[in-house]
Design an enzyme around this catalytic site. Sequence first.
Site, PDB file in Angstrom:
ATOM      1  NE  ARG A 166     -37.984  55.794  26.297  1.00  0.00           N
ATOM      2  CZ  ARG A 166     -37.576  54.539  26.432  1.00  0.00           C
ATOM      3  NH1 ARG A 166     -36.736  54.218  27.396  1.00  0.00           N
ATOM      4  NH2 ARG A 166     -37.988  53.607  25.594  1.00  0.00           N
ATOM      5  CB  SER A 215     -43.062  54.811  21.321  1.00  0.00           C
ATOM      6  OG  SER A 215     -42.732  53.478  20.981  1.00  0.00           O
ATOM      7  CD  GLU A 297     -41.374  56.747  24.956  1.00  0.00           C
ATOM      8  OE1 GLU A 297     -40.533  56.102  24.334  1.00  0.00           O
ATOM      9  OE2 GLU A 297     -42.146  56.230  25.782  1.00  0.00           O
TER      10      GLU A 297
END
Length: 306
Positions: A166, A215, A297
């Site tokens: 990510r 998420s 996230e």
Amino acid sequence: MRMPETRGKLTEKRPLNDLTWLRVGGPADWLFQPADIDDLAQFLAALDRDVAVFPMGVGSNLIVRDGGLRAVVIRLGRGFNSISIEGNRVVAGAAALDAHVARKAAAAGLDLTFLRTIPGAIGGAVRMNAGCYGTYTADRLVSARAVTREGAVVTLSAADLNYRYRQSDLPEGWVIVEATFEAPEGEPEALEARMAEQLRKRDETQPTKERSAGSTFRNPAGFSSTGREDDVHDLKAWKVIDEAGMRGARRGGAQMSEMHSNFLINTGDASAADLEGLGEEVRKRVFQNSGIELHWEIMRVGETAP
């Protein structure tokens, strides 16, 4: 401050709440929607170097705080959403939705099915190494075009972006405008069936009808350099949230979903402060309960309200 001339749309004090999936966020100093790459490049070249630039996609993985952003927010639109097929390569504009790219590739017999359930656009996928079902942007990206903060148009490889889970090393203020992917071949019918099954499983387990940003926290362990290990690791964020008693927890209009406790949702009237505050409370309770530190996230940007 005097702003550069543009052919696109430049709006001062533009609220951002309607541009994020969570429907929260104060105003940006300016919102710039360029007409095309040349318009974007000329604008950035002429923009005062002291002015911050924040590229924004469809706002699917983002909390903009209630005080807004002291920056020029750049949001790409119709001039940046083309999708074309060249052999086993797919060339997509940064504003093309991930799901649309997956579907058009599948119709041409090319497998980019990992993009189908990612709720964002290609620019964000390239910047954040988006992935699903064990495949990541880093695995398929050939190159990306970007406009630098100084207005130069450059081509970047996956190695240039130095992908991790990510994350990438895209310099601050650079704007991804296009990406080229190389995809394995597959039968269109089989690819369509796979995507339909992915959607079915997602809708059974995630609150897809609610206002969420995907998420909320990364899974707490098992990251490899590409993120693959994270997909199969036994320790999941939802599990430690449950064990801390935070499934369904609320603050103002914010709630940790009853359906999937790693999804932070706006039940209707949440502020950004409600959402971020609840997320921080979850992190605190999880750490107190298990000693595990959860990491966001969802990106959070901007200033808190006065």
